[in-house]
Design a protein around this motif. Structure first.
Motif, PDB file in Angstrom:
ATOM      1  N   LYS A  15      -2.015   6.675  -9.514  1.00 61.05           N
ATOM      2  CA  LYS A  15       0.067   6.346  -8.924  1.00 61.05           C
ATOM      3  C   LYS A  15      -0.941   4.894  -8.222  1.00 61.05           C
ATOM      4  N   ASN A  19       1.283   1.182  -8.170  1.00 59.14           N
ATOM      5  CA  ASN A  19       2.154   0.734  -7.126  1.00 59.14           C
ATOM      6  C   ASN A  19       0.846   0.380  -6.311  1.00 59.14           C
ATOM      7  N   ILE A  22       0.685   1.386  -1.998  1.00 54.07           N
ATOM      8  CA  ILE A  22       0.613   2.879  -1.820  1.00 54.07           C
ATOM      9  C   ILE A  22      -0.642   2.691  -0.955  1.00 54.07           C
ATOM     10  N   ASP A  27       0.359   7.854   3.234  1.00 55.05           N
ATOM     11  CA  ASP A  27       1.240   7.596   2.286  1.00 55.05           C
ATOM     12  C   ASP A  27       2.011   8.688   1.540  1.00 55.05           C
ATOM     13  N   SER A  28       3.284   9.078   2.169  1.00 53.68           N
ATOM     14  CA  SER A  28       3.810  10.464   1.459  1.00 53.68           C
ATOM     15  C   SER A  28       4.483  10.135  -0.589  1.00 53.68           C
ATOM     16  N   ARG A  29       3.624   9.581  -0.469  1.00 51.95           N
ATOM     17  CA  ARG A  29       4.829   8.726  -1.692  1.00 51.95           C
ATOM     18  C   ARG A  29       2.438   9.661  -2.605  1.00 51.95           C
ATOM     19  N   LEU A  30       1.673  10.014  -1.354  1.00 51.65           N
ATOM     20  CA  LEU A  30       0.788  10.927  -2.740  1.00 51.65           C
ATOM     21  C   LEU A  30       0.382  12.328  -1.930  1.00 51.65           C
ATOM     22  N   ASP A  31      -0.033  13.009  -3.080  1.00 49.23           N
ATOM     23  CA  ASP A  31       0.036  14.285  -2.487  1.00 49.23           C
ATOM     24  C   ASP A  31      -1.582  14.472  -2.015  1.00 49.23           C
ATOM     25  N   ASP A  33      -3.694  12.566   0.373  1.00 46.53           N
ATOM     26  CA  ASP A  33      -4.465  10.859   0.940  1.00 46.53           C
ATOM     27  C   ASP A  33      -5.380  11.149   1.798  1.00 46.53           C
ATOM     28  N   ASP A 265      -1.068  14.601  -7.529  1.00 45.94           N
ATOM     29  CA  ASP A 265      -0.603  13.844  -7.613  1.00 45.94           C
ATOM     30  C   ASP A 265      -0.701  13.330  -9.811  1.00 45.94           C
ATOM     31  N   ASP A 268       4.997  17.069 -10.549  1.00 45.46           N
ATOM     32  CA  ASP A 268       5.962  16.545 -10.129  1.00 45.46           C
ATOM     33  C   ASP A 268       7.076  17.367  -9.548  1.00 45.46           C
ATOM     34  N   ASN A 276       1.001  19.508  -1.322  1.00 47.00           N
ATOM     35  CA  ASN A 276      -0.163  18.363  -1.895  1.00 47.00           C
ATOM     36  C   ASN A 276      -1.456  19.403  -1.136  1.00 47.00           C
TER      37      ASN A 276
END
Length: 319
Positions: A15, A19, A22, A27-31, A33, A265, A268, A276
């Motif tokens: 991921k 991107n 990130i 980061d909310s885009r990662l499951d 972190d 990650d 989906d 997460n």
């Protein structure tokens, strides 16, 4: 009371490769972190290097790029890289650790010198194929269900010589049994980092009973995974649905071989309550409703730790 966790598969590096903005710390885009690892009490996370099809044909430069991301974003955040067996005795339980695996040999470009470089850069596990064929072997969704190529057999021997542990999640059934034969001869156990039981959920990515028994007999490990399609054939998936896979693997003798490989990650869709890495305590609570605490600790941490203490390579002494 906190329960330590070792998770054997996530795709956060992929991921971050796709991107660049990130941030690993939060980061909310990662499951997965840094903050979620701490909330989930994950003491060791295995970070897979998966080369997305969005990057085109997999190249070794893509592998090196993710190793760089691991160093620049993950290690710099305070996660300690795990390379050697000896490090398991250096306050392992008092720090957060990260370990690298390579998901699919495609990016090695059929070059065993690249394999050696990958090892030198910290890769300790190799999933030979993803879902389809590559230069080494067929994946589980390759229609012909082929096994290893001649070069792929050389790859197996090279991994055994270096100390890279092989991972059969995604490997074809024929490839699985070819590897099982070679691994038995070499006394080198392998793992399925993120696969469930086919008898419970008949998805081709899951393991048949005889495969589970083979991994157990070799002393390998099986990481129960959280992707809903591998947990239950239809309908919403909840935490108790995971327990059916745990029960089945244990019924085949896998009590000491079971661990977890979330696939965070890389997915989906989520098991309700396991969205997460921070949600691992929900799984712990569910397990403790049904099993003794000592057994739960073994599945969350102890089985994986024991395997690593034996099978990670030893640091070579220099003169």
């Amino acid at each position: 009371m906190k329960y330590e966790v070792i998770d054997f598969h996530c795709d956060a590096l992929s991921k971050m490769q796709l991107n660049g903005d990130i941030h690993f710390q939060k980061d909310s885009r990662l499951d997965v972190d840094l903050e979620k690892l701490k909330q989930g009490n994950i003491s060791l996370q295995i970070f897979a290097i998966y080369i997305s099809e969005r990057l085109g044909s997999a190249r070794f430069s893509h592998v090196l790029d993710q190793i760089h991301i691991f160093q620049e974003k993950v290690v710099s955040s305070g996660i300690r890289p795990l390379y050697w067996q000896e490090e398991m005795d250096q306050e392992f339980n008092n720090h957060s650790w990260g370990l690298l695996s390579l998901e699919g040999a495609d990016g090695l470009e059929a070059n065993l010198q690249y394999l050696r470089i990958a090892f030198e850069q910290g890769i300790r596990f190799l999933g030979i194929a993803w879902n389809y064929a590559n230069w080494a072997a067929d994946g589980i969704l390759e229609p012909r269900n082929g096994g290893f190529t001649k070069k792929g057999q050389e790859l197996i021997r090279a991994c055994h010589d270096l100390g890279i542990i092989l991972d059969v999640s995604h490997l074809s059934v024929k490839g699985f049994w070819e590897l099982a034969t070679l691994a038995t001869q070499a006394a080198k156990p392998f793992i399925a980092s993120h696969s469930n039981a086919y008898r419970i959920c008949p998805n081709p990515r899951n393991l048949h009973d005889e495969q589970i028994k083979a991994i157990i007999s070799l002393g390998g490990r099986i990481g129960v995974t959280f992707f809903p399609n591998f947990v239950k054939s239809k309908g919403a998936v909840h935490l108790p649905d995971l327990l059916r896979h745990i029960e089945h693997i244990c019924s085949l003798g896998g009590e000491h071989n079971l661990m977890f490989g979330s696939d965070f990650d890389g997915i989906d869709m989520y098991v309700s309550g396991l969205e997460n890495a921070a949600r691992y305590p929900n799984l712990v609570s569910e397990l403790l409703k049904h099993y003794p605490e000592a057994l739960v600790r073994r599945w969350l941490f102890g089985n994986a730790e024991a395997f690593l203490r034996i099978h990670l390579p030893k640091r070579k002494k220099t003169l």
